[in-house]
Design a protein around this motif. Structure first.
Motif, PDB file in Angstrom:
ATOM      1  N   ALA A  86       5.118   1.016  -0.098  1.00 36.67           N
ATOM      2  CA  ALA A  86       5.463   1.896   1.091  1.00 36.67           C
ATOM      3  C   ALA A  86       4.875   2.798   1.307  1.00 36.67           C
ATOM      4  N   LEU A  87       4.456   3.661   0.177  1.00 38.40           N
ATOM      5  CA  LEU A  87       3.754   4.972   0.480  1.00 38.40           C
ATOM      6  C   LEU A  87       2.337   4.423   0.686  1.00 38.40           C
ATOM      7  N   VAL A  88       1.778   3.498  -0.081  1.00 38.68           N
ATOM      8  CA  VAL A  88       0.481   2.949   0.329  1.00 38.68           C
ATOM      9  C   VAL A  88       0.340   2.700   1.722  1.00 38.68           C
ATOM     10  N   SER A  89       1.004   1.717   2.315  1.00 36.54           N
ATOM     11  CA  SER A  89       1.236   1.351   3.656  1.00 36.54           C
ATOM     12  C   SER A  89       1.082   2.607   4.569  1.00 36.54           C
ATOM     13  N   ALA A  90       2.089   3.647   4.304  1.00 34.52           N
ATOM     14  CA  ALA A  90       2.034   4.839   4.855  1.00 34.52           C
ATOM     15  C   ALA A  90       0.500   5.700   5.192  1.00 34.52           C
ATOM     16  N   GLY A 148      -2.052   6.134   8.392  1.00 38.66           N
ATOM     17  CA  GLY A 148      -2.815   7.580   8.787  1.00 38.66           C
ATOM     18  C   GLY A 148      -4.174   7.344   8.997  1.00 38.66           C
ATOM     19  N   VAL A 149      -4.698   6.624   7.902  1.00 38.23           N
ATOM     20  CA  VAL A 149      -6.107   6.202   8.064  1.00 38.23           C
ATOM     21  C   VAL A 149      -6.599   5.486   9.344  1.00 38.23           C
ATOM     22  N   ARG A 190       2.723   8.304  16.336  1.00 34.91           N
ATOM     23  CA  ARG A 190       3.232   6.891  16.060  1.00 34.91           C
ATOM     24  C   ARG A 190       3.212   6.367  14.879  1.00 34.91           C
ATOM     25  N   ALA A 191       1.885   6.697  14.059  1.00 34.91           N
ATOM     26  CA  ALA A 191       1.601   6.364  12.730  1.00 34.91           C
ATOM     27  C   ALA A 191       3.010   6.749  11.771  1.00 34.91           C
ATOM     28  N   VAL A 201       1.099   9.762   5.397  1.00 34.19           N
ATOM     29  CA  VAL A 201       0.463   9.772   6.769  1.00 34.19           C
ATOM     30  C   VAL A 201      -0.327  11.092   7.050  1.00 34.19           C
ATOM     31  N   THR A 202      -0.028  12.187   6.778  1.00 32.30           N
ATOM     32  CA  THR A 202      -0.923  13.323   6.569  1.00 32.30           C
ATOM     33  C   THR A 202      -2.003  13.131   5.960  1.00 32.30           C
ATOM     34  N   ALA A 203      -1.715  12.588   4.432  1.00 32.07           N
ATOM     35  CA  ALA A 203      -2.924  12.739   3.468  1.00 32.07           C
ATOM     36  C   ALA A 203      -3.985  11.712   4.081  1.00 32.07           C
ATOM     37  N   GLY A 204      -3.619  10.548   4.680  1.00 34.49           N
ATOM     38  CA  GLY A 204      -4.449   9.555   5.193  1.00 34.49           C
ATOM     39  C   GLY A 204      -5.139   9.952   6.296  1.00 34.49           C
ATOM     40  N   TYR A 205      -4.692  10.849   7.142  1.00 31.61           N
ATOM     41  CA  TYR A 205      -5.411  11.008   8.263  1.00 31.61           C
ATOM     42  C   TYR A 205      -6.422  12.232   7.941  1.00 31.61           C
ATOM     43  N   LEU A 206      -5.980  13.326   7.078  1.00 31.82           N
ATOM     44  CA  LEU A 206      -6.817  14.102   6.630  1.00 31.82           C
ATOM     45  C   LEU A 206      -8.061  13.678   5.836  1.00 31.82           C
TER      46      LEU A 206
END
Length: 633
Positions: A17-21, A25-26, A103-104, A126-131
């Protein structure tokens, strides 16, 4: 074999679930960056004289995407050779990345399929993937014409992304107003846990949002009016920036992206502080101070001319006044609802307190938006451009507080005024004027009026047991049919002609409308005297029989006739309660049930019915003692 521990199983289910989140974000960052890159590449392809190749266009797209998050850009290639900063964020361009991040995070915290991570885990992933994508885009844009300032990547870019992700997780949780984290002060946690605090906070937030929306709408209106007055100047600037259609489309897209910025500049102008047009020039309703360094751009044609302002410039003050009145109105709508009784309305202290909180929220939101809408456009004179946030925010708070609080208190008094002044108010039962000719109908009302009184009485008891009910402005005639003296439905003529007795509960609303004794007297004259019928709590049914067909004597006669016709197969009539001594026969029982001429007529009708039935059947007559039918051979 060893049994797997529950904690190990939970951790293994949480990891996917964390990997999916993280991937969400990415993907959100990639979608925003890809959409903007496609737009920039299309403009580059359509340009007849491109300055660089596709690599330069993609690097510029990465820089513009970072600018939408609040990052500061630097233009290294200038005529003076000094790198020029670019800090004005097109607010419309920032809507897409913020919505994708929101939304993500929302979908990651509440997935449709599979295990869901914790709220903290979804937010961080999500924040880490986006950053990660932000860091890659900043590294890629370093060799382009618009480079990202590394100091602005942590603040405000990371803060903006984290805020959007937190809003998404909060939305997935149902937007609760608590509980607060465990490290917060205990007094604040207890305050948030109260339902009253949450209601007041929600009302303040809604009113603040309405105030900001009115400020933005009013600012956009000011800009539109100014552009209409200077349409020729705006057209010359638009046509002079680009000679080909591709360039004009690019200028038009940039102008559209800056429309929310122009609305904020107009709102700041109406609030009083105005906006800066360079390091030494400021435009306010009082006039344009200094020598502005205004570049040629269509939206800047709305800037007022030099010199002191006059009454059209001063009319811009109507924008903050309208925002303050909107805050007051939406606060009072929750403080004193139109359909709620007076006891449920907020006190004047609560109303003033919530209005002040709404004004504070409006000032904070305006300050944040003003800081994001302004910034430098270069060095020297263009180092300060746009509204000054530390002046615009306090001005918005002062306008909405000084005008909004008194307006909210006055609106509260207006909505809670007495019924004699207007439609709004709580009418006590004892304060309603008595109907003068309520006795004209002998204590009877129409069935519709009786049903309406019963239904509304039950509704008032369920709603909280209020003594009175508010009189609606759309139905001021309700409950006045008997008092007005008209002959329509519910009037005296209809009261007299009705055959349905009025319920005694209706007398609680208006004693003269349906007296308590009238229903009891009419009921007793038809179907007998009932114990306690004269009391205030007596409530007879409105569908009881009023003819002698259902009297006991008539039923005994019909039963006896059927029994004789069956040849003795039917049982005797069920024995009823013992009758008083000295009274016998159907006529006597009818006399016990009522008193007066109506009861005598009913008893006579029963006797006639019995005699007629016996004579017609021809199978027996009354015995010599008159107690019943004689036997037949």
């Amino acid at each position: 074999m060893t049994q797997r521990a529950p904690q190990v199983t939970a951790d293994r289910n949480r990891a996917p679930a964390l990997v999916s989140a993280l991937l969400r974000g990415v993907v959100a960052a990639g979608l925003g960056l890809g959409a903007l890159a496609v737009l920039v590449v299309v403009v580059w392809i359509s340009s007849p004289y491109p300055d660089s190749g596709p690599d330069g266009a993609l690097r510029s797209a990465a820089g513009i995407w970072l600018l939408a998050h609040g990052a500061g850009l630097v233009r290294p290639d200038t005529l003076s050779g000094v790198p020029a900063p670019v800090g004005v964020v097109p607010l419309l361009l920032a809507v897409g990345p913020l919505w994708l991040t929101h939304r993500a995070a929302r979908d990651a915290a509440d997935p449709e399929e599979g295990p869901a991570p914790s709220r903290t885990g979804a937010f961080c992933a999500v924040t880490a993937g986006y950053l990660l994508v932000v860091a890659g885009a900043a590294a890629y844009a370093r060799g382009g014409a618009l480079r990202a300032d590394p100091d602005t990547l942590a603040f405000p870019v990371a803060v903006v992304v984290a805020g959007a992700a937190a809003a998404g997780v909060w939305t997935a949780a149902g937007r609760p107003l608590g509980p607060l984290p465990s490290w917060s002060p205990l007094a604040l946690q207890e305050a948030v846990a109260r339902t009253l605090f949450r209601d007041r906070a929600e009302a303040a937030c809604r009113s603040a949002a309405v105030g900001v929306a009115v400020l933005l709408g009013g600012g956009a209106l000011l800009v539109a009016v100014a552009l209409g007055r200077n349409a020729a100047v705006a057209q010359d600037a638009f046509l002079g920036l680009a000679g080909d259609w591709a360039g004009r489309i690019a200028v038009l897209l940039l102008a559209v992206a800056l429309v929310p910025n122009a609305a904020l500049w107009g709102a700041s102008y109406g609030l009083g502080p105005g906006f800066a047009l360079g390091a030494g020039a400021t435009a306010t309703p009082l006039g344009l101070d200094g020598a502005p360094a205004v570049p040629r751009f269509p939206l800047l044609a709305a800037v007022p001319g030099p010199g002191p302002g006059n009454w059209p410039n001063w009319a811009a003050a109507a924008v903050p006044v309208a925002a303050a009145l909107a805050v007051a109105w939406f606060t009072v709508r929750r403080a004193a609802p139109a359909d709620a009784p007076r006891a449920q309305a907020w006190s004047w202290r609560e109303t003033a307190r919530v209005t002040l909180l709404a004004a504070l929220g409006c000032g904070l939101a305006t300050a944040v938006l003003a800081a994001w809408a302004g910034g430098p456009l270069g060095t020297g004179e263009l180092s300060a451009f746009g509204p000054v946030w530390w002046l615009t925010g306090p001005a918005a708070f002062a306008w909405t507080a000084v005008i909004g609080v008194p307006a909210a208190l006055l609106l509260r008094l207006w909505r809670l005024r007495t019924p004699g002044w207007a439609w709004r108010g709580d009418v006590a039962d004892a304060q309603e004027p008595p109907a003068a000719d309520a006795d004209a109908g002998g204590g009877r009302v129409t069935y519709e009026e009786a049903f309406e009184d019963e239904f509304e009485g039950a509704y008032e008891e369920d709603a909280g047991g209020a003594a009175g009910r508010p009189r609606r402005w759309w139905a001021p005639w309700r409950g006045r049919g008997a008092a007005d003296g008209d002959g329509g439905p519910g009037g005296p003529a209809d009261l007299a002609g009705s055959s349905v007795p009025a319920p005694a509960k209706a007398s609680a609303k208006s004693p003269a409308k349906s007296p308590a004794k009238a229903p009891g007297a009419a009921f007793g004259a038809q179907s007998g005297t009932v114990a306690g019928s004269d009391g205030p709590g007596f409530e007879p049914y409105d569908f009881l029989p009023t003819d002698p067909w259902h009297e006991k004597g008539a039923r005994e006669a019909r039963w006896a006739s059927l029994q004789r016709g069956s040849g003795g197969l039917m049982a005797d009539f069920p024995a009823g309660p013992a009758e008083p001594a000295g009274l016998a026969g159907p006529a006597a029982s009818g006399a016990v049930r009522g008193a007066g001429g109506a009861d005598a007529k009913a008893a006579k009708a029963v006797k006639d019915t019995t005699d007629t039935t016996d004579t017609t059947d021809g199978q027996g007559t009354d015995g010599p003692d008159g107690d019943g039918p004689a036997s037949t051979p």
